[in-house]
Design a protein around this motif. Sequence first.
Motif, PDB file in Angstrom:
ATOM      1  N   CYS A 135      65.883  27.709  71.002  1.00 52.39           N
ATOM      2  CA  CYS A 135      66.953  28.632  71.100  1.00 52.39           C
ATOM      3  C   CYS A 135      65.814  29.876  71.455  1.00 52.39           C
ATOM      4  CB  CYS A 135      67.821  29.300  69.002  1.00 52.39           C
ATOM      5  SG  CYS A 135      66.649  28.414  68.177  1.00 52.39           S
ATOM      6  N   GLU A 136      66.238  31.517  70.558  1.00 51.75           N
ATOM      7  CA  GLU A 136      65.905  32.712  71.234  1.00 51.75           C
ATOM      8  C   GLU A 136      64.256  32.878  69.653  1.00 51.75           C
ATOM      9  OE1 GLU A 136      67.514  35.674  72.590  1.00 51.75           O
ATOM     10  OE2 GLU A 136      68.330  35.030  74.080  1.00 51.75           O
ATOM     11  N   ILE A 137      63.976  33.044  70.043  1.00 52.69           N
ATOM     12  CA  ILE A 137      63.050  33.132  68.482  1.00 52.69           C
ATOM     13  C   ILE A 137      63.610  34.996  68.625  1.00 52.69           C
ATOM     14  CG2 ILE A 137      60.493  34.435  68.565  1.00 52.69           C
ATOM     15  CD1 ILE A 137      60.578  32.010  68.761  1.00 52.69           C
ATOM     16  N   ASP A 138      63.663  35.044  66.812  1.00 43.94           N
ATOM     17  CA  ASP A 138      63.932  36.078  66.029  1.00 43.94           C
ATOM     18  C   ASP A 138      62.839  37.203  65.805  1.00 43.94           C
ATOM     19  OD1 ASP A 138      65.937  37.389  63.917  1.00 43.94           O
ATOM     20  OD2 ASP A 138      65.665  36.547  62.553  1.00 43.94           O
ATOM     21  N   ARG A 139      61.896  36.603  65.770  1.00 43.67           N
ATOM     22  CA  ARG A 139      60.830  37.391  64.762  1.00 43.67           C
ATOM     23  C   ARG A 139      59.462  37.072  65.181  1.00 43.67           C
ATOM     24  NH1 ARG A 139      63.857  36.490  60.553  1.00 43.67           N
ATOM     25  NH2 ARG A 139      62.983  36.629  58.919  1.00 43.67           N
ATOM     26  N   ILE A 140      58.560  38.239  65.073  1.00 46.68           N
ATOM     27  CA  ILE A 140      57.344  37.036  64.949  1.00 46.68           C
ATOM     28  C   ILE A 140      56.602  38.427  63.136  1.00 46.68           C
ATOM     29  CG2 ILE A 140      54.970  37.335  65.626  1.00 46.68           C
ATOM     30  CD1 ILE A 140      55.664  36.400  67.944  1.00 46.68           C
ATOM     31  N   GLU A 141      55.998  37.751  62.339  1.00 47.11           N
ATOM     32  CA  GLU A 141      55.237  38.566  61.019  1.00 47.11           C
ATOM     33  C   GLU A 141      54.630  38.407  61.903  1.00 47.11           C
ATOM     34  OE1 GLU A 141      59.766  38.854  58.407  1.00 47.11           O
ATOM     35  OE2 GLU A 141      58.607  37.600  58.240  1.00 47.11           O
ATOM     36  N   TYR A 142      53.687  39.592  61.173  1.00 50.82           N
ATOM     37  CA  TYR A 142      51.936  39.531  60.557  1.00 50.82           C
ATOM     38  C   TYR A 142      51.146  39.380  60.026  1.00 50.82           C
ATOM     39  CZ  TYR A 142      51.147  43.779  62.777  1.00 50.82           C
ATOM     40  OH  TYR A 142      51.276  44.581  63.162  1.00 50.82           O
ATOM     41  N   ILE A 143      50.263  39.223  59.068  1.00 47.62           N
ATOM     42  CA  ILE A 143      49.564  40.256  58.073  1.00 47.62           C
ATOM     43  C   ILE A 143      48.078  40.428  59.028  1.00 47.62           C
ATOM     44  CG2 ILE A 143      48.227  40.008  55.425  1.00 47.62           C
ATOM     45  CD1 ILE A 143      50.757  37.881  55.286  1.00 47.62           C
ATOM     46  N   LYS A 144      47.959  41.267  58.320  1.00 43.29           N
ATOM     47  CA  LYS A 144      46.098  41.448  59.031  1.00 43.29           C
ATOM     48  C   LYS A 144      45.218  41.393  58.062  1.00 43.29           C
ATOM     49  CE  LYS A 144      44.724  45.442  61.215  1.00 43.29           C
ATOM     50  NZ  LYS A 144      44.133  46.454  61.512  1.00 43.29           N
ATOM     51  N   LEU A 145      44.262  41.194  57.269  1.00 42.43           N
ATOM     52  CA  LEU A 145      43.062  41.495  56.207  1.00 42.43           C
ATOM     53  C   LEU A 145      41.736  40.884  57.225  1.00 42.43           C
ATOM     54  CD1 LEU A 145      44.586  38.246  54.078  1.00 42.43           C
ATOM     55  CD2 LEU A 145      45.216  41.168  54.121  1.00 42.43           C
ATOM     56  N   ASN A 146      41.168  42.128  55.891  1.00 39.86           N
ATOM     57  CA  ASN A 146      39.638  42.568  56.266  1.00 39.86           C
ATOM     58  C   ASN A 146      38.373  41.323  55.682  1.00 39.86           C
ATOM     59  OD1 ASN A 146      39.615  43.004  54.163  1.00 39.86           O
ATOM     60  ND2 ASN A 146      38.291  45.050  54.337  1.00 39.86           N
ATOM     61  N   ARG A 147      39.593  40.272  55.114  1.00 40.31           N
ATOM     62  CA  ARG A 147      38.616  38.924  54.153  1.00 40.31           C
ATOM     63  C   ARG A 147      39.563  37.839  54.710  1.00 40.31           C
ATOM     64  NH1 ARG A 147      34.108  40.419  51.319  1.00 40.31           N
ATOM     65  NH2 ARG A 147      33.608  38.120  51.277  1.00 40.31           N
ATOM     66  N   PRO A 148      38.927  36.377  54.573  1.00 44.08           N
ATOM     67  CA  PRO A 148      40.323  35.440  54.707  1.00 44.08           C
ATOM     68  C   PRO A 148      40.476  35.045  53.083  1.00 44.08           C
ATOM     69  CG  PRO A 148      37.239  34.343  54.778  1.00 44.08           C
ATOM     70  CD  PRO A 148      37.556  36.393  54.609  1.00 44.08           C
ATOM     71  N   ILE A 149      42.188  35.191  53.377  1.00 43.81           N
ATOM     72  CA  ILE A 149      42.165  34.239  52.144  1.00 43.81           C
ATOM     73  C   ILE A 149      41.906  33.281  52.034  1.00 43.81           C
ATOM     74  CG2 ILE A 149      44.816  33.035  51.291  1.00 43.81           C
ATOM     75  CD1 ILE A 149      45.889  34.567  53.533  1.00 43.81           C
ATOM     76  N   GLU A 150      41.637  33.530  50.578  1.00 44.32           N
ATOM     77  CA  GLU A 150      40.855  31.983  50.060  1.00 44.32           C
ATOM     78  C   GLU A 150      42.073  30.746  49.626  1.00 44.32           C
ATOM     79  OE1 GLU A 150      38.374  33.365  46.585  1.00 44.32           O
ATOM     80  OE2 GLU A 150      37.349  34.293  47.502  1.00 44.32           O
ATOM     81  N   ALA A 151      41.383  29.771  50.443  1.00 47.47           N
ATOM     82  CA  ALA A 151      42.217  28.346  50.505  1.00 47.47           C
ATOM     83  C   ALA A 151      40.842  27.315  49.861  1.00 47.47           C
ATOM     84  CB  ALA A 151      43.748  28.255  51.184  1.00 47.47           C
ATOM     85  N   THR A 152      41.113  26.452  49.969  1.00 49.20           N
ATOM     86  CA  THR A 152      40.410  24.935  49.355  1.00 49.20           C
ATOM     87  C   THR A 152      41.035  23.572  50.839  1.00 49.20           C
ATOM     88  OG1 THR A 152      42.168  23.615  48.553  1.00 49.20           O
ATOM     89  CG2 THR A 152      40.310  25.269  46.744  1.00 49.20           C
ATOM     90  N   SER A 153      42.000  24.163  51.504  1.00 44.04           N
ATOM     91  CA  SER A 153      42.700  23.349  52.160  1.00 44.04           C
ATOM     92  C   SER A 153      43.472  24.114  53.106  1.00 44.04           C
ATOM     93  CB  SER A 153      42.727  22.344  51.768  1.00 44.04           C
ATOM     94  OG  SER A 153      43.857  21.903  50.930  1.00 44.04           O
ATOM     95  N   ASP A 154      44.227  23.811  54.744  1.00 41.31           N
ATOM     96  CA  ASP A 154      44.861  23.864  55.188  1.00 41.31           C
ATOM     97  C   ASP A 154      46.341  24.335  54.460  1.00 41.31           C
ATOM     98  OD1 ASP A 154      42.929  24.852  57.374  1.00 41.31           O
ATOM     99  OD2 ASP A 154      43.623  22.894  58.778  1.00 41.31           O
ATOM    100  N   ARG A 186      53.841  34.905  50.467  1.00 42.22           N
ATOM    101  CA  ARG A 186      52.851  36.406  50.327  1.00 42.22           C
ATOM    102  C   ARG A 186      54.206  37.235  50.392  1.00 42.22           C
ATOM    103  NH1 ARG A 186      47.154  37.464  50.659  1.00 42.22           N
ATOM    104  NH2 ARG A 186      48.030  39.073  51.977  1.00 42.22           N
ATOM    105  N   THR A 187      54.165  38.239  50.608  1.00 46.99           N
ATOM    106  CA  THR A 187      55.486  38.976  51.128  1.00 46.99           C
ATOM    107  C   THR A 187      55.357  40.231  51.626  1.00 46.99           C
ATOM    108  OG1 THR A 187      55.242  40.180  48.475  1.00 46.99           O
ATOM    109  CG2 THR A 187      56.902  38.434  48.918  1.00 46.99           C
ATOM    110  N   ASP A 188      53.896  40.307  51.798  1.00 48.08           N
ATOM    111  CA  ASP A 188      53.296  41.294  52.723  1.00 48.08           C
ATOM    112  C   ASP A 188      53.198  41.643  53.760  1.00 48.08           C
ATOM    113  OD1 ASP A 188      51.464  39.707  52.491  1.00 48.08           O
ATOM    114  OD2 ASP A 188      49.697  41.017  51.634  1.00 48.08           O
ATOM    115  N   TRP A 189      54.447  40.961  54.418  1.00 45.77           N
ATOM    116  CA  TRP A 189      54.860  40.338  56.275  1.00 45.77           C
ATOM    117  C   TRP A 189      54.748  41.634  56.783  1.00 45.77           C
ATOM    118  CZ3 TRP A 189      52.744  35.950  58.416  1.00 45.77           C
ATOM    119  CH2 TRP A 189      52.463  34.980  57.537  1.00 45.77           C
ATOM    120  N   GLY A 190      54.654  42.401  58.142  1.00 46.28           N
ATOM    121  CA  GLY A 190      54.431  43.091  58.969  1.00 46.28           C
ATOM    122  C   GLY A 190      55.455  43.220  59.878  1.00 46.28           C
TER     123      GLY A 190
END
Length: 362
Positions: A47-66, A76-80
């Motif tokens: 089926c078709e793509i509905d939407r693409i959302e993204y977040i652009k940050l100047n520092r990576p999100i800190e995470a311990t693993s993928d 996250r709620t700050d998707w544009g």
Amino acid sequence: VDKAAPTAAIQASISQTLWQRILSGITFGLVSNSSIQVRMSAEDSLCEIDRIEYIKLNRPIEATSDSDLAAILATRTDWGTHRLSFKNNEARIELFHDEDERFVYYLRAYDMAGNVYYANSDGMMVDRTNVLETLQPLVSVAPVQQPVNDIYRTDVDVLIKAIDPEVGGTFSSLKEVRYEVFSQGVATAAPVVLHIFILDAPTLDQIEANQSFETVVRVPAAQNNSNQVVVVATATDRAGNVTVASTEFKIDITPPAISVSYSNNDVRNGQYFKAPRVATISVRERNFDPKGAKISTNGSVGGWTNVGGEGDDTLWTCQISFASDNDYTLDVSVTDLAGNVSGAVDYGGSAAPTKFTVDLTK
């Protein structure tokens, strides 16, 4: 029924890498000194793509693993979003960056069935700003001496300071800082690399640790004894921006050389002359100052004349007349503008050069 998530990817114009998954270990090896175009795309076979959302940050999100990063992104709620363009069954967003900026993109793609797919890019930088540098000549030897009349007569310490300035919240960091020393336009030693940072994929902490560099280098007076000593420093950042800065100063470690000759050396009984004498004082000195010439005599002293020559062979002369009956003495010393004091006077073959009598009476 479509239960399969769409596929999505991020690609940048300065890399051949296609980022298609969650990536928690972010580095910032991708740097441009002009611009970066980022393309985010998604497609679904059913089926078709509905939407693409993204977040652009100047520092990576800190995470311990993928998997930890995936869990964080899901909350996250700050998707544009951005207007989509389509090519065949592929939906695209294209964004252009031509100002100084550091960024990581996180992507979320939905198909019409509500299935979601996450991916993110590696770190990227646009750095169009040249490195700033300061070179300042300092006095360094012990005991500390200030230059006399802006001329050094010791080794000279030069402060070289380079910083990759933060513009638009980013800097790519210094890649290399080097310097070279010239005397009279000729290099007096091979270029010296002071700082180098060449990791292909540095972390943000490593980049921040290499934003600035400073050190003091010593310019040896013996190899740079001239009135045109130039220290040239070159700093290059990881984006390829190059800044060249220089400082110029004088070094004079050569004392004035004095010689004295006489027009009349027909001496009688060791010190007597029956005719007038004229003494010519010659001083070879690059930074001569007539005020630094001390002539102690009871003869008639003329003015100083620059005869010619270059560098330490620049010749200055002065004549002293001993033309009447008298007992005469002569003592000469010279201090140049750098504070160097002349040594012993060379009288050559002159007869009775420092103490004599002129007796013109028959």
